[in-house]
Motif scaffolding. Sequence first.
Motif, PDB file in Angstrom:
ATOM      1  N   GLU A  82       0.801  -1.218   0.000  1.00  0.00           N
ATOM      2  CA  GLU A  82       0.000   0.000   0.000  1.00  0.00           C
ATOM      3  C   GLU A  82       0.839   1.275   0.000  1.00  0.00           C
ATOM      4  O   GLU A  82       0.615   2.156  -0.866  1.00  0.00           O
ATOM      5  N   PRO A  83       1.813   1.453   0.904  1.00  0.00           N
ATOM      6  CA  PRO A  83       2.616   2.677   0.849  1.00  0.00           C
ATOM      7  C   PRO A  83       3.495   2.770  -0.385  1.00  0.00           C
ATOM      8  O   PRO A  83       3.745   3.860  -0.898  1.00  0.00           O
ATOM      9  N   GLU A 126       1.180   3.952  -3.161  1.00  0.00           N
ATOM     10  CA  GLU A 126       0.791   5.346  -2.929  1.00  0.00           C
ATOM     11  C   GLU A 126       1.911   6.306  -3.324  1.00  0.00           C
ATOM     12  O   GLU A 126       1.680   7.313  -3.997  1.00  0.00           O
ATOM     13  N   SER A 127       3.134   5.989  -2.912  1.00  0.00           N
ATOM     14  CA  SER A 127       4.272   6.852  -3.257  1.00  0.00           C
ATOM     15  C   SER A 127       4.542   6.839  -4.755  1.00  0.00           C
ATOM     16  O   SER A 127       4.834   7.877  -5.358  1.00  0.00           O
ATOM     17  N   ARG A 164       2.366   6.227  -7.116  1.00  0.00           N
ATOM     18  CA  ARG A 164       1.284   6.967  -7.777  1.00  0.00           C
ATOM     19  C   ARG A 164       1.578   8.461  -7.776  1.00  0.00           C
ATOM     20  O   ARG A 164       1.421   9.137  -8.798  1.00  0.00           O
ATOM     21  N   ASP A 165       2.001   8.997  -6.645  1.00  0.00           N
ATOM     22  CA  ASP A 165       2.324  10.424  -6.569  1.00  0.00           C
ATOM     23  C   ASP A 165       3.446  10.780  -7.539  1.00  0.00           C
ATOM     24  O   ASP A 165       3.382  11.802  -8.236  1.00  0.00           O
ATOM     25  N   LEU A 215      -1.165  -0.426  -8.906  1.00  0.00           N
ATOM     26  CA  LEU A 215      -1.041   0.977  -9.284  1.00  0.00           C
ATOM     27  C   LEU A 215      -2.172   1.382 -10.220  1.00  0.00           C
ATOM     28  O   LEU A 215      -2.783   2.446 -10.054  1.00  0.00           O
ATOM     29  N   GLU A 236      -5.290   1.805  -8.205  1.00  0.00           N
ATOM     30  CA  GLU A 236      -5.265   3.035  -7.409  1.00  0.00           C
ATOM     31  C   GLU A 236      -5.552   4.250  -8.276  1.00  0.00           C
ATOM     32  O   GLU A 236      -6.285   5.163  -7.873  1.00  0.00           O
ATOM     33  N   ALA A 256      -8.977   6.695  -7.904  1.00  0.00           N
ATOM     34  CA  ALA A 256      -8.804   8.116  -7.596  1.00  0.00           C
ATOM     35  C   ALA A 256      -9.256   9.018  -8.737  1.00  0.00           C
ATOM     36  O   ALA A 256      -9.227  10.242  -8.594  1.00  0.00           O
TER      37      ALA A 256
END
Length: 268
Positions: free
Chosen positions: A83-84, A87-88, A90-91, A117, A120, A124
């Motif tokens: 998960e982290p 998330e990173s 994706r950013d 990915l 996610e 979003a």
Amino acid sequence: MHDHVTARDQPASGHSGAASGQWFSPVDAPAGAIRVFALPHAGGASVMYREWNDLLPADISLQAVQLPGRQDRRFEPADLTIEPLVESLRDALLAELDDRPFALFGHSMGGLVAYRLALELERAGDPTPILIGAAAWSPEGFTMPTQEKISLPEDELVAWLLSLGSLPPEIYQDPAVMALTMPATRADLTVCANYTDDGARVDCPVIAYTATDDPLMEPGAARSWATRSSAYLGECTFPGGHFFIHDQALPITLDLTRRLRKALVTAS
């Protein structure tokens, strides 16, 4: 699940082509009409896709993903859960994207990360890939590592990695290479061991790349993508073991190019 890299691949500065802290190599995207972000297998680094720069045509812009905890990012902590990491990534991806269509390609753990990915991004409402290329990983029928396997002494873990096929034993005879790669390998294997499948479905085409003698893939495992994608494009099978991507780079990139061009037309 381990990057084919030798001490010769490490420049004197300790960098592999991406600036420290950078997620993508090269940092500046080539000018191709379609962008491809390529994710490594467990323990792998962006250098594993270096050969692809000469194999892909000019209209395909390749950037390999450099995850934390390896090569120029070796002093950054590697994630132990997906998960982290997603998330990173994706950013970083959203900051990198422009108006060109893009695809995701991943080998082994990289296939898992590409899948999560894409999910996610969809959830979003972000830009989404026109294609996922998943090599040596499938949502079902893939043998995830156990914590017992991850905790093996180094020599036993190396022996297991070699048993998966297509990795030359000599890369494990260099202590410098071992010191660079084994911490990231254990961390990435932990990501896989901690992963819990939720059966999620992605709204983009998926093409699976598999090998005839991959001990981590059950027969027919790639077909599980048919229940996870709105458009499963089937399976391309090549000779080799789990790391067949190293020996089959040319036919894989040829097939991927053809599918990317078709996906671009479909998405237009």
